[in-house]
Design a protein around this motif. Structure first.
Motif, mmCIF file in Angstrom:
data_model
loop_
_atom_site.group_PDB
_atom_site.id
_atom_site.type_symbol
_atom_site.label_atom_id
_atom_site.label_comp_id
_atom_site.label_asym_id
_atom_site.label_seq_id
_atom_site.Cartn_x
_atom_site.Cartn_y
_atom_site.Cartn_z
ATOM 1 N N HIS A 60 -32.612 -6.239 25.381
ATOM 2 C CA HIS A 60 -32.489 -5.048 24.990
ATOM 3 C C HIS A 60 -33.729 -4.417 24.381
ATOM 4 O O HIS A 60 -34.696 -4.662 23.363
ATOM 5 C CB HIS A 60 -31.580 -5.693 23.423
ATOM 6 C CG HIS A 60 -31.328 -4.328 23.315
ATOM 7 N ND1 HIS A 60 -29.578 -4.033 23.153
ATOM 8 C CD2 HIS A 60 -31.575 -3.255 22.399
ATOM 9 C CE1 HIS A 60 -29.778 -3.093 22.211
ATOM 10 N NE2 HIS A 60 -31.006 -2.100 21.971
ATOM 11 N N HIS A 62 -36.124 -0.838 24.510
ATOM 12 C CA HIS A 62 -35.955 0.620 24.898
ATOM 13 C C HIS A 62 -37.225 0.793 24.865
ATOM 14 O O HIS A 62 -38.618 1.226 24.946
ATOM 15 C CB HIS A 62 -35.723 1.534 24.034
ATOM 16 C CG HIS A 62 -33.966 1.349 22.565
ATOM 17 N ND1 HIS A 62 -32.907 1.975 23.182
ATOM 18 C CD2 HIS A 62 -34.279 0.588 22.214
ATOM 19 C CE1 HIS A 62 -32.449 0.900 23.140
ATOM 20 N NE2 HIS A 62 -32.242 0.472 21.854
ATOM 21 N N PRO A 123 -31.316 -1.068 27.305
ATOM 22 C CA PRO A 123 -30.367 -1.026 27.439
ATOM 23 C C PRO A 123 -29.376 0.808 27.103
ATOM 24 O O PRO A 123 -27.927 0.487 26.746
ATOM 25 C CB PRO A 123 -30.216 -0.977 25.361
ATOM 26 C CG PRO A 123 -31.681 -1.084 24.933
ATOM 27 C CD PRO A 123 -32.122 -1.056 25.776
ATOM 28 N N LYS A 191 -23.356 -0.592 28.173
ATOM 29 C CA LYS A 191 -23.810 0.368 26.723
ATOM 30 C C LYS A 191 -22.963 0.935 26.163
ATOM 31 O O LYS A 191 -22.370 1.665 26.490
ATOM 32 C CB LYS A 191 -25.170 -0.409 26.234
ATOM 33 C CG LYS A 191 -25.095 -0.020 24.902
ATOM 34 C CD LYS A 191 -26.218 0.743 24.025
ATOM 35 C CE LYS A 191 -26.932 0.032 23.026
ATOM 36 N NZ LYS A 191 -27.712 0.766 21.901
ATOM 37 N N HIS A 273 -28.503 -6.049 18.255
ATOM 38 C CA HIS A 273 -28.993 -5.730 17.065
ATOM 39 C C HIS A 273 -27.984 -6.105 15.694
ATOM 40 O O HIS A 273 -28.214 -4.650 14.871
ATOM 41 C CB HIS A 273 -29.988 -4.250 17.187
ATOM 42 C CG HIS A 273 -28.759 -3.066 17.384
ATOM 43 N ND1 HIS A 273 -27.496 -2.715 17.326
ATOM 44 C CD2 HIS A 273 -29.147 -1.782 18.312
ATOM 45 C CE1 HIS A 273 -27.638 -1.192 17.206
ATOM 46 N NE2 HIS A 273 -28.186 -1.391 18.508
ATOM 47 N N ASP A 388 -35.764 -4.911 18.839
ATOM 48 C CA ASP A 388 -34.398 -3.655 19.404
ATOM 49 C C ASP A 388 -35.310 -2.511 19.496
ATOM 50 O O ASP A 388 -35.442 -1.549 19.235
ATOM 51 C CB ASP A 388 -33.743 -3.684 18.261
ATOM 52 C CG ASP A 388 -32.639 -2.367 18.699
ATOM 53 O OD1 ASP A 388 -32.639 -1.957 20.130
ATOM 54 O OD2 ASP A 388 -31.867 -1.561 17.780
ATOM 55 N N ASN A 391 -36.436 -0.108 17.288
ATOM 56 C CA ASN A 391 -36.277 0.407 16.693
ATOM 57 C C ASN A 391 -36.718 -0.378 14.940
ATOM 58 O O ASN A 391 -37.097 -0.402 13.682
ATOM 59 C CB ASN A 391 -34.926 0.137 16.523
ATOM 60 C CG ASN A 391 -33.819 1.371 17.926
ATOM 61 O OD1 ASN A 391 -34.374 2.320 17.286
ATOM 62 N ND2 ASN A 391 -34.036 0.911 18.807
HETATM 63 ZN ZN ZN Z 1 -31.230 -0.257 20.667
#
Ligand code: ZN
Ligand code: ZN
Length: 564
Positions: A60, A62, A123, A191, A273, A388, A391
């Protein structure tokens, strides 16, 4: 024909019968082979004093798609990071890209590989934006990659769900639509983000609980989650539904998380997450850790897996499909700027810069909650190590996170620097567990490979791909995991002591579940009325995927026998 012998390393391979053993590993044309005393090897490495693991797999992160690019544009100042050639070692490959929390594609590949990772999975790929996501991932050097396609907020899905009613009379249609979308976008899984909530936001709803109805479609997140999880199970897609649950970041959202697990009624699922979904409302600030409740639910439900989405302190940027929650968080943007967008009525997107601070009560508690979850779940095969990215923190902080998990005194030192109320009262301060190397190997390679259905990755058995990371044993686990001495991708040396040595093109993982082509009638009508692309051009063919991905190998994963 190339033959290499890795001699005398401590091999940590949790998938094998001897998960922690000093032994030799042979590599034969990019694959793990049986060591053979009589064979002539082209190269022999003496790895005494080193730890050998399969290449890391981030399930996971980005790394491709529209919002990652928006994050890069929004965070222009981030690209000064490592962008100044004078501050860099004289390595021409590294000069080609920059960025810390929103790195460019090249920097993304280099930084992962330097840490011993050899695969990453995006994801949140929007169906109408799949080509772009694949191209961007194809531009990331070395790493194998794949993506989960977003469903559950798109108008057609919600319409089908509404038409079928609670008893889902048209379930076959929903299942075929799910399969077709995976097929067309060449995804590795599905997802769902804030189930039905991104769509509800566009109808002016500002929150959506698991049993609350979408004002227009009159369906609930419970129905969305259950129908998608069931569809994937029946289609035999190895990776179960990847769920970014309802009410991300909201105090008291542990109830939504437990309701989501209940809504699955025993179907397998991956809750992503999860740190951002494990909050209570106790205490004077009405914000507390619900990590122990979450841990109890995960321990009681072996069909559920999680990744943590650990936060770490410093500057980052949050990039999420969850427009509803990112809109709510936009007031906290630091620096003060953000982007929110809708994407062809299919999904959403919000990008909000964020600076996590040790002295913030909320941020300190978020840090604690993530670690409490890591240390609380009994079975490491149910937990995947993530921040994540970007994030919770950039993926480059994984070595620091690993040290926090493996070294209690280091963890306690860090805890003492946090907001005093958090440091004094949290359950974490009495948690003594220190994860072992084998447990770290499970969370960073073996479990993600198994959860994705990658049979020849994440392990070092005979015949597996020779994606290998070699670390020098060091009691400072952060130093150890930051700079492996050798990283091999399919048998090729790609990094040596933190320096990139080769940049082969990574492969693309995807699944191709079967479907009844009759669904294309419905889809054709829908795309004609609502899409920007002609329906005949929506699906990505193998040839085109290969071109999108820079000529990288196609790595289709077999589906299980469906259970319908
Ligand atoms: Zn994410
Ligand atoms: Zn998410």
């Amino acid at each position: 024909m190339s033959r290499m012998l890795l001699k005398g390393g401590r091999v940590i391979d949790p998938s094998s019968a001897t998960p922690d053993l000093v032994r030799d590993i042979a590599v034969h044309d990019g694959r793990i082979a049986e060591p053979d005393a009589a064979a002539a090897y082209d190269q022999t490495l003496d790895l005494a004093g080193s730890v050998v693991m399969a290449g890391g797999i981030d399930l996971h992160t980005h790394i491709g798609g529209g919002k990652v690019n928006l994050a890069r544009m929004l965070m222009a100042e981030d690209h000064r990071e490592r962008g100044n050639p004078i501050a860099l070692p004289a390595n021409a490959l590294e000069l080609a890209s920059c960025g810390g929390c929103a790195p460019g594609t090249l920097a993304t590949g280099y930084r992962y590989v330097e840490m011993g990772y050899t695969a990453g999975f995006e994801p949140a790929m929007v169906p109408s934006n799949a080509r772009h996501a694949h191209m961007e991932m194809g531009d990331v050097p070395v790493l194998d990659h794949g993506a989960y396609v977003m469903l559950g907020n798109d108008e057609l899905f919600l319409q089908l769900l509404a038409e079928g009613g609670p008893e889902m009379r048209n379930f076959a249609q929903i299942r075929d639509y799910t399969a077709w979308t995976i097929h067309a976008s060449k995804a590795m899984g599905v997802k769902v983000v804030n189930p039905a909530g991104i769509s509800a936001f566009k109808f002016n709803q500002r929150k959506l609980d698991v049993d609350e109805k979408h004002v227009h479609w009159q369906v609930t997140p419970r129905q969305v989650v259950h129908s998608l999880a069931r569809a994937l199970k029946e289609l035999g897609v190895p990776h179960p539904l990847h769920i970014h649950g309802s009410n991300l970041g909201v105090a008291g959202n542990i109830q939504s998380t437990l309701d989501t697990i209940a809504a699955l009624e025993g179907l397998p699922a991956h809750l992503t997450h999860i740190q951002f979904h494990s909050y209570g409302t106790e205490g004077p600030k009405k914000f507390s850790s619900a990590a122990l409740q979450l841990v109890e639910a995960v321990n009681a439900n072996p069909q559920i897996s999680i990744d943590v989405g650990q936060i770490l302190f410093g500057q980052t940027v949050t990039a999420s499909g969850d427009t509803m929650r990112q809109h709510a968080n936009s007031g906290l943007a630091n620096p003060r700027k953000w982007v929110g967008a809708d994407i062809e009525g299919m999904a959403g997107c919000g990008v909000v810069p964020f600076r996590y601070r040790e002295q913030s009560y909320v941020n300190a508690l978020q840090w604690v909650i993530g670690l409490e979850i890591f240390l609380g779940v009994r079975n490491p095969w149910q937990v995947v190590l993530t921040t994540d990215h970007p994030n919770g923190a950039p993926f480059t902080s994984y070595p620091h996170l690993i040290r926090l998990l493996m070294d209690r005194s280091f963890r306690d030192e860090q805890l003492a620097r946090l907001h005093p109320e958090v440091a004094a009262n949290c359950a974490l301060k009495s948690m003594t567990r220190e994860l072992t190397l084998a447990e770290i190997a499970v969370m960073t390679r073996s479990a993600p490979a198994r959860l994705l259905g990658l049979k020849d990755r994440g392990q070092l058995g005979i015949g597996a791909a020779a994606d290998i990371a070699v670390y020098r044993e060091d009691h400072n686990r952060e130093d150890m995991f930051r700079t492996p001495s050798h990283v091999f991708k399919d048998g090729t040396l790609v990094a040596r002591d933190g320096r990139i040595t080769a940049t082969p093109v990574g492969g693309t993982h995807f699944v191709e579940p079967g479907f009844d082509p009759i669904i294309e009638k419905t889809l054709r009508r829908h795309w004609q009325d609502h899409g920007a692309i002609h329906f005949d051009n929506v699906a990505i063919s193998h040839d085109e995927l290969c071109r999108c991905c820079n000529g990288g190998r196609l790595l289709p994963t077999a589906c299980f026998e469906g259970s319908a």
